[in-house]
Design an enzyme around this catalytic site. Structure first.
Site, PDB file in Angstrom:
ATOM      1  N   SER A 156       0.825  -1.196   0.000  1.00 51.12           N
ATOM      2  CA  SER A 156       0.000   0.000   0.000  1.00 51.12           C
ATOM      3  C   SER A 156       0.864   1.252   0.000  1.00 51.12           C
ATOM      4  CB  SER A 156      -0.960  -0.032   1.197  1.00 51.12           C
ATOM      5  OG  SER A 156      -1.949   0.964   1.074  1.00 51.12           O
ATOM      6  N   ASP A 186      -8.843  -5.840  -4.338  1.00 54.68           N
ATOM      7  CA  ASP A 186      -8.161  -4.591  -4.028  1.00 54.68           C
ATOM      8  C   ASP A 186      -8.716  -3.481  -4.924  1.00 54.68           C
ATOM      9  OD1 ASP A 186      -6.455  -2.664  -3.104  1.00 54.68           O
ATOM     10  OD2 ASP A 186      -4.614  -3.663  -3.726  1.00 54.68           O
ATOM     11  N   HIS A 218      -7.347  -5.686   0.155  1.00 54.21           N
ATOM     12  CA  HIS A 218      -6.117  -4.896   0.086  1.00 54.21           C
ATOM     13  C   HIS A 218      -5.114  -5.329   1.162  1.00 54.21           C
ATOM     14  CE1 HIS A 218      -3.732  -1.322  -0.755  1.00 54.21           C
ATOM     15  NE2 HIS A 218      -3.781  -0.963   0.509  1.00 54.21           N
TER      16      HIS A 218
END
Length: 627
Positions: A150, A304, A339
């Site tokens: 991320s 995601d 995610h």
């Protein structure tokens, strides 16, 4: 007597529990100190004089060692509110045990790092300067690998394009926030999708951005001072908890953070940018006019927020880099998770409410072998054992491999939209068929921006309590009149759909501008309808993101939606379904239909939107099918 005994027992229990806590906290220190030299709060200098707070953990050896480097906007400080957190220490221990130095650093302006922070706008030179500093240390062998998920991954691509000689390999995971433009995707770090604002950053910035009035460490503070201060003061102020499901409804959207008393300077700059604004190309985002000259082991996941641009970037580097050695050293893993949730897969992995089976994978083993290959020059068997692409086929619930993405066996198959003019709701007559519709029996629905279609599950991140990500049964949602539902007949044989999914809609409206949304769904024989991916297109950008072209009432326009992605096995007896509407909120900002800026508007216009399907207007979805 009894009271005295109880008191003594309680005291013994407290002492035991306290000593257990101390042992639990100090255990990792003891293990680290046995094998590592720990050097925390090193202030690494950048070329402009700003110093970045850095923790270094390196093996006790006289031999130079390779480095695993993680740079992050998040708080890696071991002490938070007077309590010790051991996650970073445990990561460091695992890498030191394998013969690596582990270096973790905060971006400028974050926590103990000096300077001003600007998400997606931190100077690229910071990464380059950090590589140069680490390369020159006596304990370094000059080879550096980058790792993170991320926001800890987003900086890696653009810095990799600078081609620092010591940046030997990288492992970006869930990296979409670092991708500006690649191919058909103009997401600008997940700010946009198809020209519509994704509201994840509206929520994320509230939770992470520090106030400019926070206390600063005095100039000249020693390393000893910083270590001591960090034990009781972590420079991590927290905003009060906010109900994001309510907060994101505020109009105009440019005032969402102001309305909840959030810090808004960075937000204010970003919310006014159009998809092709020049400022997107000045900061730390990667764009496809750059070359990534680093062997890369990419990690993505089906649920995601940035799955499609992630895959497009892998293909871009794999297919277009001028150096064949770089092209040949790109590898990809696609997991069926949310995610950055790769390692949270279990024997029965549930994503939302759908079971996708045993989705575990030996991530640590593969990542270690990758770094050993490039940072230690070990002649290991990574390339022999590791497929080019490892992807999880949902529905069949198993890991598959391929030399390319999509798999070479995937053939694009067009399914055409058809109906007798009443595709509204689950009970309508909308069909997906291999035959083109002959007559234009238009499907119509009303889109009221003040009564948008709610986001229910999906490919999301970082929206607080506003959207719960993953796969959920959409049947209840499909009872709305403003959702058009198109479904195939039950499949006579199972089929794999793996790759990019293209959608072409022929639309008209009485509004100057509006959005069109789509969801791809796997319908089970008992009626359960699980979402796979979703996308949106703002019609004013149908001819490109460098111009806005508005609609005229009654005119039919071709709109190609931003491609979706999935890998799903539709079993025999299942059906393939799409939903078409004009909102998916608060996953995406509502189009107020006025043709104005949208970000500074409170008043909206109700749009009466139509989907056309005929020999002339061939509205369709193209699926990459493997029979």
């Amino acid at each position: 007597m009894k009271k005295s005994c109880i008191k003594n027992l309680l005291l013994i229990g407290i002492i035991f529990f306290t000593s257990f806590q101390i042992k639990a906290q100090t255990g990792i220190h003891e293990k680290l100190n046995e094998i590592a030299i720990v050097d925390q709060k090193v202030m690494m200098p950048m070329r402009d004089g700003v110093r970045l707070a850095t923790d270094i953990y390196r093996p006790k050896t006289d031999k130079p060692v390779p480095i695993i480097f993680s740079r992050t906007p998040y708080n890696f400080n071991s002490w938070v509110d007077g309590e010790e957190r051991t996650r970073v220490l445990e990561t460091a221990y695992n890498f030191v045990l394998k013969g690596y130095a582990y270096v973790v650093q905060n971006e400028r302006g974050r926590y103990f790092s000096e300077g001003e922070w600007d998400i997606l706008g931190v100077p690229l030179t910071d990464g380059y300067d950090a590589f140069s500093w680490m390369k020159d240390q006596s304990w370094s062998n000059g080879k550096i690998g980058t790792l993170g998920c991320s926001s800890t991954a987003e900086w890696q691509m653009a810095v990799a394009a600078l081609d620092h000689p010591s940046h030997a390999a990288m492992v970006p995971q869930g990296f979409g926030a670092g991708v500006g433009r690649v191919g058909e995707y103009f997401e600008q770090g997940n700010w946009y999708r198809g020209g519509a604002e994704q509201l994840l950053f509206f929520s994320w910035l509230y939770s992470v951005e520090h106030d400019k009035f926070k206390p600063r460490i005095p100039a000249g503070a020693t390393q000893e001072d910083l270590i001591r201060i960090s034990r009781f003061y972590d420079l991590a102020p927290e905003n009060p908890t906010v109900d994001m499901a309510v907060a994101l409804k505020h109009l105009p959207i440019q005032d969402i953070l102001k309305n909840i008393n959030g810090k808004k300077e960075v937000f204010d700059k970003m919310v006014h940018r159009k998809p092709n604004d020049a400022d997107w190309f000045k900061g730390g985002l990667y764009h496809d006019d750059k070359e990534i000259g680093v062997p890369s082991f990419w990690f993505a996941s089906w649920y995601d927020v940035s799955i499609s641009p992630n895959l497009a970037l892998f293909n871009h580097v794999r297919n277009n880099h001028p150096d064949p050695e770089i092209r040949d050293n790109q590898y990809l893993v696609i997991a069926p998770t949310l995610h950055c949730a790769y390692t949270r897969a279990t024997e029965n992995t549930i994503v939302g409410e759908r079971s996708v089976g045993d989705a575990r994978l030996n991530y640590d083993e593969q990542i270690t072998a990758w770094f050993d290959l490039w940072l230690k020059d070990e002649k290991n068997d990574f390339k022999d054992k590791t497929p080019r692409v490892q992807y999880y086929l949902m529905g069949l619930n198993e890991w598959k491999s391929s030399e390319t993405w999509p798999p070479q066996a995937a053939k694009m198959t067009a399914f055409y939209l058809d109906s007798n003019g009443k595709a509204n709701t689950l009970n309508g007559d909308g069909k997906l068929t291999l035959k083109k519709a002959r007559n234009d029996k238009v499907d119509s629905f009303t889109y009221d921006p003040l009564k948008p279609v709610d986001s229910y599950g999906g490919n999301v991140c970082c929206t607080g309590n506003a959207v719960k990500g993953g796969s959920f049964d959409q049947q209840e949602m499909e009872m709305r009149e403003d959702i058009l539902v198109y479904t195939t007949d039950p499949l006579k044989e199972g089929v794999e759909v793996s790759g990019f999914i293209n959608t072409t809609l022929y639309v008209s409206s009485d509004a100057k501008d509006t959005d069109f949304t789509i969801k791809l769904i796997d319908v089970y024989p008992d009626g359960r309808a699980y979402n796979l991916d979703e996308t949106i297109q703002r019609v004013r950008y149908r001819e490109g993101y460098d111009k806005e072209v508005f609609m005229e009432k009654g005119t039919v326009y071709e709109v190609k939606l931003t491609p979706m992605s999935t890998s799903n096995f539709f079993k025999k007896g299942h059906k393939i379904r799409i939903e078409v509407s004009s909102s998916n909120f608060p996953r995406f900002a509502r189009n107020l239909n006025t043709g104005g800026n949208n970000y500074d508007e409170k008043e909206s216009v109700i749009a009466h939107n139509k989907i056309h399907h005929s020999l002339k207007y061939q509205s369709k979805i193209e699926l990459p099918m493997i029979k």
